[in-house]
Design a protein around this motif. Structure first.
Motif, PDB file in Angstrom:
ATOM      1  N   PRO A   1       0.827  -1.207   0.000  1.00 41.37           N
ATOM      2  CA  PRO A   1       0.000   0.000   0.000  1.00 41.37           C
ATOM      3  C   PRO A   1       0.862   1.258   0.000  1.00 41.37           C
ATOM      4  N   ALA A   2       0.395   2.304  -0.661  1.00 41.17           N
ATOM      5  CA  ALA A   2       1.099   3.591  -0.702  1.00 41.17           C
ATOM      6  C   ALA A   2       0.094   4.708  -0.466  1.00 41.17           C
ATOM      7  N   TYR A   3       0.542   5.727   0.261  1.00 42.23           N
ATOM      8  CA  TYR A   3      -0.335   6.836   0.649  1.00 42.23           C
ATOM      9  C   TYR A   3       0.427   8.148   0.495  1.00 42.23           C
ATOM     10  N   GLY A   4      -0.279   9.206   0.115  1.00 41.48           N
ATOM     11  CA  GLY A   4       0.329  10.527   0.068  1.00 41.48           C
ATOM     12  C   GLY A   4       0.445  11.061  -1.348  1.00 41.48           C
ATOM     13  N   PRO A   5       1.094  12.217  -1.487  1.00 48.32           N
ATOM     14  CA  PRO A   5       1.121  12.903  -2.787  1.00 48.32           C
ATOM     15  C   PRO A   5       1.753  12.084  -3.909  1.00 48.32           C
ATOM     16  N   GLY A   6       2.729  11.261  -3.577  1.00 46.55           N
ATOM     17  CA  GLY A   6       3.409  10.477  -4.611  1.00 46.55           C
ATOM     18  C   GLY A   6       2.957   9.034  -4.677  1.00 46.55           C
ATOM     19  N   ALA A   7       1.793   8.723  -4.107  1.00 51.89           N
ATOM     20  CA  ALA A   7       1.337   7.327  -4.065  1.00 51.89           C
ATOM     21  C   ALA A   7       1.181   6.744  -5.469  1.00 51.89           C
ATOM     22  N   ASP A   8       0.560   7.490  -6.368  1.00 51.54           N
ATOM     23  CA  ASP A   8       0.353   6.969  -7.724  1.00 51.54           C
ATOM     24  C   ASP A   8       1.684   6.699  -8.416  1.00 51.54           C
ATOM     25  N   LEU A   9       2.648   7.567  -8.184  1.00 52.29           N
ATOM     26  CA  LEU A   9       3.964   7.385  -8.792  1.00 52.29           C
ATOM     27  C   LEU A   9       4.571   6.056  -8.350  1.00 52.29           C
ATOM     28  N   LEU A  10       4.524   5.762  -7.041  1.00 48.93           N
ATOM     29  CA  LEU A  10       5.100   4.511  -6.540  1.00 48.93           C
ATOM     30  C   LEU A  10       4.314   3.299  -7.024  1.00 48.93           C
ATOM     31  N   VAL A  11       2.995   3.400  -6.998  1.00 47.88           N
ATOM     32  CA  VAL A  11       2.175   2.277  -7.443  1.00 47.88           C
ATOM     33  C   VAL A  11       2.435   1.972  -8.912  1.00 47.88           C
ATOM     34  N   ASN A  12       2.486   2.993  -9.740  1.00 44.74           N
ATOM     35  CA  ASN A  12       2.742   2.786 -11.173  1.00 44.74           C
ATOM     36  C   ASN A  12       4.125   2.200 -11.410  1.00 44.74           C
ATOM     37  N   ALA A  13       5.111   2.681 -10.645  1.00 45.50           N
ATOM     38  CA  ALA A  13       6.474   2.183 -10.815  1.00 45.50           C
ATOM     39  C   ALA A  13       6.561   0.703 -10.465  1.00 45.50           C
ATOM     40  N   LEU A  14       5.941   0.296  -9.358  1.00 44.17           N
ATOM     41  CA  LEU A  14       5.999  -1.112  -8.959  1.00 44.17           C
ATOM     42  C   LEU A  14       5.162  -1.983  -9.879  1.00 44.17           C
ATOM     43  N   ASP A  15       3.962  -1.516 -10.213  1.00 45.74           N
ATOM     44  CA  ASP A  15       3.116  -2.295 -11.129  1.00 45.74           C
ATOM     45  C   ASP A  15       3.820  -2.541 -12.456  1.00 45.74           C
ATOM     46  N   GLY A  16       4.595  -1.550 -12.910  1.00 45.50           N
ATOM     47  CA  GLY A  16       5.265  -1.654 -14.197  1.00 45.50           C
ATOM     48  C   GLY A  16       6.339  -2.717 -14.248  1.00 45.50           C
ATOM     49  N   ILE A  17       6.821  -3.169 -13.075  1.00 43.94           N
ATOM     50  CA  ILE A  17       7.826  -4.237 -13.063  1.00 43.94           C
ATOM     51  C   ILE A  17       7.266  -5.499 -12.392  1.00 43.94           C
ATOM     52  N   GLY A  18       5.939  -5.585 -12.356  1.00 43.13           N
ATOM     53  CA  GLY A  18       5.303  -6.817 -11.910  1.00 43.13           C
ATOM     54  C   GLY A  18       5.242  -7.022 -10.415  1.00 43.13           C
ATOM     55  N   ILE A  19       5.348  -5.939  -9.650  1.00 44.68           N
ATOM     56  CA  ILE A  19       5.251  -6.027  -8.189  1.00 44.68           C
ATOM     57  C   ILE A  19       3.944  -5.370  -7.765  1.00 44.68           C
ATOM     58  N   GLY A  20       3.103  -6.114  -7.084  1.00 47.49           N
ATOM     59  CA  GLY A  20       1.791  -5.609  -6.716  1.00 47.49           C
ATOM     60  C   GLY A  20       1.866  -4.418  -5.774  1.00 47.49           C
ATOM     61  N   ALA A  21       1.054  -3.413  -6.036  1.00 50.50           N
ATOM     62  CA  ALA A  21       0.980  -2.224  -5.191  1.00 50.50           C
ATOM     63  C   ALA A  21      -0.414  -1.641  -5.324  1.00 50.50           C
ATOM     64  N   ARG A  22      -0.820  -0.878  -4.298  1.00 53.72           N
ATOM     65  CA  ARG A  22      -2.155  -0.284  -4.318  1.00 53.72           C
ATOM     66  C   ARG A  22      -2.138   1.054  -3.590  1.00 53.72           C
TER      67      ARG A  22
END
Length: 257
Positions: A116-137
């Protein structure tokens, strides 16, 4: 090309985020311990995120030396992370993530459950992890992110500390030594409640811990940091006036006092 991301700390965890961020089109600028942070901030004054990926023992030193230009765009992913860590440095709400994957030297990334990621850069982290096959939300609610941080802490501390007694894996701990795991988790949750000033749903915390244990049942319980985690937990208990008899018994037998 997207905004750059500053990466403070370039170890195993940092390398995973660097891979994901580069894959998502963000230039990544590493800041290592032998670099001057102010010079780095002069070179990269407007990053999308200043992601701190150092170990928990180095976190407060890094935050104390954080350049002013980066203070309103910090990202934090350390183990044992709680709001008191960034509040101690008067930081505005950072981006935070409870990271549920492991990266050891020479080994592939081992995802456990979605991070899980929270805060202003949450989407950035989620997209970065999703892009390399690591689940994030993404998590939008502060109280829910606090729960997730505490849940991760309960998992780490319980498996590390109980594992000093049992060795073995998280699956073995939960399936064959559940009473010990529950005793340790109860005392860990007492400490977390004192550290956060919040009494969270303990049944849900234990269920969340068990979910992670069984999602990767072959995950080893202990590592080199386990005695330090136990000693740190007892230090907090001493400050709080908590008895934590099981933790103290384990420390007397296995070190960490």
């Amino acid at each position: 090309m997207h905004q750059p991301v500053v990466l403070i700390g370039a170890g195993e965890m940092g390398s995973v985020f660097a891979h994901g961020l580069l894959r998502a089109g963000h230039p990544v600028y590493p800041v290592t311990r032998d670099m001057d942070p102010e010079q780095a901030a002069a070179a990269v004054p407007d990053p999308a995120l200043a992601l701190v990926t150092v170990g928990e023992k180095d976190l407060h030193t890094v935050l104390a030396d954080l350049p002013p230009a980066w203070r309103d765009r910090v990202g934090l992913i350390q183990n044992e992370l709680l709001p008191r860590d960034w509040e101690a440095h008067d930081l505005p709400q950072p981006t935070v993530s409870a990271v549920w994957f492991e990266k050891k030297p020479g080994k592939a990334v081992n995802p456990i459950i979605a991070s899980p990621a929270y805060g202003p850069g949450a989407d950035l982290l989620v997209n970065a992890l999703d892009g390399i096959g690591i689940g994030a939300r993404r998590v939008d609610d502060y109280d829910e992110m606090l729960f997730e941080l505490v849940r991760k802490n309960v998992y780490i501390l319980t498996t590390n500390i109980a594992g000093l007694e049992t060795g073995g894996t998280t699956g073995e701990l939960w399936n064959h030594h559940r009473e010990l795991a529950q005793q340790v988790a109860d005392e860990v949750m007492d400490i977390q409640a004192w550290l956060t000033g919040a009494e969270l749903d303990r049944e849900r915390l234990v269920a969340g811990m068990a979910e992670a244990m069984l999602a990767d049942p072959e995950h080893g319980n202990t590592g080199r940091s386990a005695p330090d985690r136990l000693a740190r937990a007892i230090g907090y208990a001493d400050e709080a006036g908590l008895e934590v008899p099981k933790l103290r018994a384990l420390a007397a037998e296995h070190g960490g006092s």
